[in-house]
Motif scaffolding. Structure first.
Motif, short mmCIF file in Angstrom:
data_model
loop_
_atom_site.label_atom_id
_atom_site.label_comp_id
_atom_site.label_asym_id
_atom_site.label_seq_id
_atom_site.Cartn_x
_atom_site.Cartn_y
_atom_site.Cartn_z
N LEU A 230 -2.73 2.74 -4.93
CA LEU A 230 -1.96 1.93 -5.76
C LEU A 230 -3.10 1.31 -7.15
O LEU A 230 -2.82 0.48 -7.97
CB LEU A 230 -1.82 0.48 -4.98
N LEU A 318 3.79 6.20 -1.39
CA LEU A 318 3.58 6.19 -2.76
C LEU A 318 2.67 7.11 -3.38
O LEU A 318 2.56 7.33 -4.47
CB LEU A 318 2.56 4.63 -2.78
N LEU A 322 3.39 7.91 -6.92
CA LEU A 322 2.37 7.98 -8.17
C LEU A 322 1.74 9.37 -8.09
O LEU A 322 0.74 9.34 -9.11
CB LEU A 322 1.62 6.69 -7.67
N VAL C 250 9.54 0.66 -1.02
CA VAL C 250 9.17 1.33 -2.51
C VAL C 250 10.34 1.18 -3.37
O VAL C 250 10.08 1.02 -4.63
CB VAL C 250 8.77 2.65 -2.01
N LEU C 253 10.05 -2.11 -4.89
CA LEU C 253 8.93 -2.66 -5.78
C LEU C 253 9.25 -1.83 -6.94
O LEU C 253 8.50 -2.10 -8.10
CB LEU C 253 7.86 -1.79 -4.87
N LEU C 259 4.84 -1.13 -9.59
CA LEU C 259 4.15 -0.03 -9.20
C LEU C 259 3.62 0.63 -10.30
O LEU C 259 2.89 1.64 -10.52
CB LEU C 259 4.80 1.08 -8.31
#
Ligand SMILES: Cc1cc2nc3c(=O)[nH]c(=O)nc-3n(C[C@H](O)[C@H](O)[C@H](O)COP(=O)(O)OP(=O)(O)OC[C@H]3O[C@@H](n4cnc5c(N)ncnc54)[C@H](O)[C@@H]3O)c2cc1C
Ligand SMILES: Cc1cc2nc3c(=O)[nH]c(=O)nc-3n(C[C@H](O)[C@H](O)[C@H](O)COP(=O)(O)OP(=O)(O)OC[C@H]3O[C@@H](n4cnc5c(N)ncnc54)[C@H](O)[C@@H]3O)c2cc1C
Ligand SMILES: Nc1ncnc2c1ncn2[C@@H]1O[C@H](COP(=O)(O)O)[C@@H](O)[C@H]1O
Lengths: 324, 430, 261
Positions: A230, A318, A322, C250, C253, C259
């Motif tokens: 993050l 994530l 990402l 998620v 978010l 994010l």
């Protein structure tokens, strides 16, 4: 008599904090059309005076004495008493590090004035020449605003509340104050530095905070991975730092007050003293296996589940999004 | 460890039963020690509720003038909850709002402290933050109590520790509870401004409303309650543990369901849940009441399973006060004889009868089996709602007679005979 | 060792409610001994158990503070002193220290004063250092452990960046952190015994002080009190398989743009 007191004075043994106080002091002084001064205490510190000017100090009072070794509160209080008696500032700002928090009241007592601890906002009423000091009380539930009738008005201010603003080309006059300082009765026997983490958690955009739900120090690696994905920092609750010593500092009323855009509490019950440190977070997320944990009432999003299941899954999810 | 202090009576638990007993005894000059495990009397008692005045008034005359009561209940409602609708029966009578009043809503944190304070004023020693772990027994006789490594002796121990009643078991007066005799009660305290409560419930001047909720419990035997405090609402549910297990339902789910039901959600809208608590309740009625005394020992209040749950009212607090007083009077009589044996303390039972407690419980002895009848929780509330809905909505189709509507809605759910039998059951039980 | 413990009968912050206009409702809020002051008392009892001595506890507060003092007597204090605050808690730390110092002077001699690092309600952490300043004695704050040997006290301070061990001769004031120990929960006998221990109640006048004098010392004024109202969304995801719960979180978010994508 109050007429005698003029100007804003700042002191902190922590340089960055002192710069912040001077920058804020400059702003207040401009409103009051008065001067800003800084204080340096130590065995040999005069050389540092120059840098303080660029953060807004017009004058730098310097007290040098072998008694100031280790900056024990007894000795520092005598030195500051001497400086203030000579310079007579109307406002005295002290950095609310733990050293500053124990020093300011001792100075206030010597001067017979009041002190407001750990202010989070300062405001002057130029007309009445009054400083309004705001702080947090009742376990973080209430903010209170104070004024002090005594002179100077003393306030302690935690690090990172105000921004430091550098202005080049300023100069300051260094004033040496000869103070009689009695040898302190206390003595420092040993100093064990704490292992410090990377960047300051107060500045991190995203903070992942671990609580007693984490069984062992190793498990924080899990949080670090999540933080890495993050681009955030790992913090903890008081018992993790102060009882177990896994981290140097903690988040909360008695620790750091943070204002990240995203705060994730993992295995944190959400005691009022902890929540006091995260009120300025934009979004609060929590993971706790106890559906009745108070943290859920102070969260935007919560998952009721074992953190040992959620954290790896969240990190994976994530990572995909990402692409890290 | 021997005590320097000698008490005539040790009372365990500063709830309503315990503090009342300590008050009555201390007023007569006995040395009384009242032990409470909470930080304060009432600290652990979130249950609260509606306290019926009559018997409390006998022990503490005109208590409402002094005690921290919330509202005098003047509007009584029974609500059958359907999927999206509700049928309400309402009772309002002018007499209910005048002394000696019928009932008050109270918050236990305050009310318990008040009664414990009365006991202290009368001369009892109150010790808080201490848990009694054991009884000191000698040849089957109760001689005192143990807390941690401390032992303290007394002529009599009065157990008023509430529903768990571990000491009653340790004194050998009861065995294990049967699962079908135990319910779990949960309650939420939802804060709302006083004016909002007044407006929403159409009450004022210190008056309040109570609602008994029937149905909408996923078929679990149990029911809910909702009543008004000064500046909050208590919403709760009591559900049988065996059926929660059978249906794999958690109580907090039931209360969450309640909170989104249209009838309830508009009453609690905008409120802030300030407290949540859960506790067991004995449903076995008179049959569950253990022997109430043995040598040097008496049990009062819900530790003696003194509770009436007749489907429409839940009475435990007034029984706790009355039984605490009765236990104290039994001890006073025993003290006159200086004989604290079981037979000397047996006067307790007749005192309870005089106070109508056992008689009231016997009168309702059939209600536990009423609670066994699932139709009360599954079929009838929905039935009532759908029938009412149909009777009151104007349809293009030709109107049916009410009875026919009922019959049609009952099809496959309950036979006419069942209904008649159930109605008779209710009639006999109440 | 003659020990004095300073303890505040503080507002129970958990019980403070905020009214819809944002004002905190402070009337009738129950009080309790400030948490960390119990650590200070425990530290005193530990010292007494090891090397003997006396423990006196001093409180400046409302008459109801007797309840809190009883608890501290049950933990092991020998004597309690309550200086009654006629102001209803409206005075600042300077006035508190004025009252405490007068009480301590009247009590007489002492070797060690123990305080908490800060109180649970006001949380200023000022009373200890101010009191040390007023009495002209050294101070050791934020002590996470404490050792007494003869006439000297050694303690390890928990600072932000270091643990600092400081030694000072008596008389000295030490403020402790909540990590220093686990305060004992008094037993039944300890509580019953405590009811026989001496408790002295002083009016300000008994100490040569007055309400006016304290008001004069107290230069701090409170001009506003405002409750925090951070309203969180309180979306709770539960009873779902982990993967599903995580996906749900998620997507929330992402919707919040928390994010960066
Ligand atoms: C004056 C004072 C100042 C204080 N200052 C601070 C402060 O600045 N900061 C601070 O943090 N505290 C502070 N405290 C302490 C505070 O009161 C709490 O004790 C502390 O915050 C609790 O820390 P915790 O949430 O980590 O631990 P706990 O309260 O023990 O909570 C652990 C949580 O983890 C959950 N959990 C356990 N296992 C799992 C699992 N496998 N998966 C998911 N969840 C799990 C549990 O359900 C529990 O809710 C202060 C106290 C006082 C009296
Ligand atoms: C959800 C719910 C709602 C209810 N609503 C109502 C209602 O509306 N009206 C009504 O009349 N009744 C109601 N009741 C029933 C009522 O609460 C009880 O019947 C009543 O509280 C019994 O009083 P008591 O004094 O016997 O026990 P309690 O009130 O339970 O008091 C027992 C006390 O003993 C203490 N204690 C327990 N063990 C120990 C120990 N070992 N050592 C020291 N102290 C100990 C406890 O902390 C407690 O303070 C309700 C119950 C529940 C669970
Ligand atoms: N009214 C009081 N009476 C006695 N001791 C106090 C009082 N207020 C503060 N103290 C002591 O000073 C410490 C710090 O308090 P504070 O400065 O209010 O955060 C407390 O932990 C106590 O030990």
């Amino acid at each position: 008599m109050a007429e005698e007191y003029k100007g804003i004075m700042a002191y902190s043994e922590d340089r960055d904090t002192l710069f912040e106080l001077l920058s804020k002091g400059r702003e207040l002084a401009d409103q009051l059309q008065t001067e800003v001064s800084a204080v340096l205490l130590g065995e040999k510190v005069e050389a540092e005076a120059g840098e303080l000017a660029s953060y807004g100090a017009d004058k730098v009072y310097v007290v040098e004495s072998p008694q100031l070794k280790g900056l024990l509160a007894e000795a520092c209080a005598e030195a500051l008493h001497a400086v203030i008696s000579q310079a007579k500032p109307e406002v005295f700002l002290v950095g609310a590090t733990k050293r500053g928090k124990e020093l300011a009241p001792r100075v206030a007592e010597k001067l017979g004035t009041g002190c407001v601890a750990e202010c989070v906002a300062l405001e002057v009423d130029a007309g009445r020449r009054e400083l309004k000091m705001k702080r947090v009380v009742f376990g973080g539930k209430v903010s209170s605003t104070h004024i002090i009738a005594g002179k100077p008005a003393i306030a302690t201010i935690p690090p990172r509340i105000f921004e430091k603003k550098k202005a080049d080309g300023r100069t300051a006059e260094a004033v040496k104050v000869e103070a009689e300082i009695s040898p302190p009765k206390a003595e420092i026997v040993e100093v064990k530095p704490k292992e410090m983490a990377g960047i300051r958690i107060e500045e991190a955009p995203i903070v992942i905070c671990g609580g007693r739900g984490l069984k062992q120090q190793e498990d924080f690696k899990m949080l670090e991975e999540l933080a890495e994905v993050l681009g955030g920092q790992v913090g903890c609750t008081r018992p993790i730092a102060a009882d177990r010593g896994w981290f140097p500092e903690w988040v909360g009323l008695s620790g750091k007050k943070i204002q990240p855009s995203l705060y994730i509490a993992v295995g944190v019950s959400g005691a009022i003293q902890h929540v006091a440190g995260i009120r300025s977070s934009k979004i609060v997320v929590s993971v706790n296996k106890d559906a009745d944990a108070p943290i859920f009432a102070d969260s935007d999003y919560g998952i009721v589940e074992d953190l040992y299941k959620v954290v790896p899954a969240l990190t994976e999810a994530l990572r995909k999004i990402l692409k890290k | 460890m021997a005590a320097e202090e000698k008490f005539d009576v040790i009372v365990v638990g500063a709830g309503l039963a315990g503090s009342t007993a300590a008050y009555v005894l201390a007023k007569e000059g006995l040395q009384v020690l009242l032990i409470e495990r909470g930080r304060q009397a009432g600290a652990k008692n979130m249950t609260g509720g509606i306290i019926y005045s009559r018997v409390v008034h006998e022990v503490f005359p005109n208590f409402w003038e002094e005690a921290p009561v919330e509202r005098a209940i003047t509007s009584y409602n029974i609500v059958f909850l359907g999927e999206n609708s509700a049928v309400t029966l309402n009772l309002k009578a002018p007499g209910l709002g005048k002394p000696p009043y019928n009932a008050f809503s109270v918050l236990r944190a305050k009310f318990d402290r008040w009664i414990a304070g009365k006991a202290e004023e009368a001369g009892a020693t109150l010790v808080t933050g201490v848990t009694v772990d054991e009884l000191v027994m000698e040849n089957g006789k109760v001689k005192g109590i143990k807390s941690g490594s401390d032992e303290l002796l007394a002529d009599v121990v009065i157990d008023a520790e509430g529903a768990k009643s571990l000491l009653v078991e340790k004194a050998g007066l009861r065995g294990d509870f049967k699962p079908e005799d135990v319910s779990v009660g949960v309650k939420e305290l939802i804060e709302l401004p006083e004016e909002t409560v007044n407006e929403r419930f159409n009450v004022g001047g210190g008056e309040g409303a109570s609602y008994t909720l029937v149905g909408y419990t996923k078929g679990v035997a149990g029911g809910g309650f909702l009543y008004t405090n000064k500046a909050s609402i208590s919403l709760g549910i009591v559900a049988r543990i065996d059926m929660l297990v059978e249906k794999q339902v958690k109580v907090h789910e039931l209360i969450e369901d309640y909170k989104v039901h249209p009838f309830i959600s508009k009453l609690i809208e905008g409120g802030n849940v300030a407290e949540y608590s859960a506790q067991i309740i004995h449903e076995g009625g008179i049959a569950q009441v253990p022997r109430l005394y043995s040598d040097g020992f008496l049990a009062a209040g819900s530790s003696a399973c003194l509770l009436i749950n007749n489907l429409f009212t839940l009475r435990g607090m007034d029984l706790a006060v009355a039984s605490g007083a009765a236990a104290a009077r039994a001890v006073l009589k025993a003290k006159e004889r200086n004989d604290f044996s079981a037979s000397s303390l047996s006067a307790y039972e007749s005192l309870l009868r005089e106070a109508f407690i056992l008689t009231d419980m016997e009168a309702f002895r059939r209600t536990p089996s009423l609670l066994n009848n699932r139709r009360f929780f599954t079929v009838y509330p929905d039935l009532a709602c759908s029938v009412m809905e149909e009777l009151f909505s104007v349809n293009p189709a030709p109107s049916e007679k009410a009875f026919k509507v009922v019959r049609r809605h009952m099809k496959g759910k309950a036979g006419l005979l069942d209904v008649l039998r159930d109605l008779l059951g209710v009639y006999r039980a109440l | 060792m003659e020990i004095i413990v300073c303890a505040k009968y503080a507002l129970d912050v958990a019980e403070i409610k905020i009214d819809p206009s944002g004002k905190p409702l402070l009337d009738g809020v129950p009080r309790r001994v400030s948490d960390i002051d119990k650590n200070a008392m425990e530290a005193a009892v530990n010292i007494k158990e090891k090397q003997g001595g006396t423990i006196k506890v001093v409180c400046f507060g409302p008459a109801s503070a007797k309840e809190g003092l009883k608890e501290l007597l049950a933990m092991g204090a020998d004597e309690a002193y309550l200086v009654e605050d006629p102001s209803g808690g409206m005075l600042d730390t300077a006035a508190t220290v004025e009252a405490l110092a007068a009480a301590i002077q009247k009590i007489g001699s002492f070797d060690l004063i123990l305080c908490g690092e800060a109180t649970t309600d006001g949380y200023t952490g000022q009373v200890g250092p101010r009191l040390a300043g007023k009495l002209g004695i050294p101070q050791i704050t934020y002590a996470r452990n404490l050792n007494v040997e003869g006439n000297s006290v050694t303690a390890e301070r928990d600072l932000e960046d270091a643990y600092e061990t400081v030694k000072a001769p008596t008389p000295v004031l030490v403020s402790v952190t909540r990590e220093i120990n686990v305060p004992r929960i008094p037993s039944l006998m300890a509580i019953l015994k405590a009811s026989k221990k001496p408790m002295t109640i002083w009016k300000l006048e008994d100490l040569g002080l007055s309400k006016e004098k304290l008001e004069q010392v107290s230069t701090l004024q409170t001009v506003d009190l405002q409750g925090f109202a951070v309203e969180r969304k309180r979306v709770v995801i539960k009873d779902k398989p982990v993967e599903e719960a995580v996906q749900e979180l998620v997507s929330y978010l992402m919707k919040e743009k928390a994010l960066g994508v």
